[in-house]
Design a protein around this motif. Structure first.
Motif, short mmCIF file in Angstrom:
data_model
loop_
_atom_site.label_atom_id
_atom_site.label_comp_id
_atom_site.label_asym_id
_atom_site.label_seq_id
_atom_site.Cartn_x
_atom_site.Cartn_y
_atom_site.Cartn_z
N UNK A 1 0.83 -1.15 0.05
CA UNK A 1 0.13 -0.10 -0.08
C UNK A 1 0.86 1.29 0.10
N UNK A 2 1.85 1.30 0.67
CA UNK A 2 2.85 2.35 0.65
C UNK A 2 3.41 2.49 -0.55
N UNK A 3 3.94 1.31 -1.14
CA UNK A 3 4.61 1.65 -2.66
C UNK A 3 3.57 2.10 -3.67
N UNK A 4 2.31 1.56 -3.60
CA UNK A 4 1.34 2.01 -4.34
C UNK A 4 1.14 3.63 -4.31
N UNK A 5 0.96 4.11 -3.17
CA UNK A 5 0.83 5.66 -3.16
C UNK A 5 1.84 6.26 -3.28
N UNK A 6 3.09 5.82 -3.17
CA UNK A 6 4.33 6.53 -3.92
C UNK A 6 4.41 6.61 -5.12
N UNK A 7 4.05 5.43 -5.70
CA UNK A 7 3.68 5.42 -7.27
C UNK A 7 2.58 6.45 -7.83
N UNK A 8 1.65 6.30 -7.10
CA UNK A 8 0.49 7.20 -7.22
C UNK A 8 0.78 8.75 -7.32
N UNK A 9 1.47 9.04 -6.38
CA UNK A 9 1.92 10.29 -6.08
C UNK A 9 3.08 10.78 -7.29
N UNK A 10 3.79 9.99 -7.65
CA UNK A 10 4.88 10.05 -8.64
C UNK A 10 4.04 10.27 -10.07
N UNK A 11 3.15 9.26 -10.34
CA UNK A 11 2.43 9.56 -11.54
C UNK A 11 1.66 10.97 -11.55
N UNK A 12 0.86 11.34 -10.73
CA UNK A 12 0.32 12.54 -10.55
C UNK A 12 1.27 13.61 -10.74
N UNK A 13 2.66 13.72 -10.32
CA UNK A 13 3.55 14.64 -10.50
C UNK A 13 4.03 14.74 -11.95
N UNK A 14 4.36 13.65 -12.46
CA UNK A 14 4.87 13.43 -13.75
C UNK A 14 3.74 13.82 -14.73
N UNK A 15 2.43 13.42 -14.73
CA UNK A 15 1.63 13.86 -15.33
C UNK A 15 1.10 15.50 -15.33
#
Length: 95
Positions: free
Chosen positions: A76-90
């Motif tokens: 869940x922590x990894x997924x949250x990090x990836x979600x934030x990274x995707x939002x940032x790069x988008x």
């Protein structure tokens, strides 16, 4: 000195009893009261629970459940990090 309703006192003692791994200090902090106040309520209620950690060894099923819970937390922590990274790069690619 604050006066707490009897129901609050009873609920605080019940909460302490329901969390065998938590200390009086931790439960009191969660409730926003002085640890000595909670300690007095526990004594007055005659509430007791086993001291220290569980003496019994966890069953294989309990050990597996604990390991799986830990893995779920990590994922869940990894997924949250990836979600934030995707939002940032988008947001970075938009003009």
């Amino acid at each position: 000195m604050k006066n707490y309703p009897p129901q609050f006192k009873a609920d605080a003692v019940a909460l302490y009893q329901s969390r065998p791994q938590a200390t009086i200090r931790q439960v009191a902090a969660d409730l926003g009261i002085n640890p000595e106040t909670l300690r007095n309520w526990v004594r007055a209620a005659g509430a007791s629970r086993p001291r220290g950690r569980r003496a019994e060894v966890p069953t294989p099923l309990e050990a597996e459940n604990a390991a799986l819970r830990k893995k779920v937390r990590e994922l869940e922590e990894e997924r949250e990090i990836l979600r934030k990274a995707a939002k940032y790069f988008a947001g970075e690619t938009r003009w």
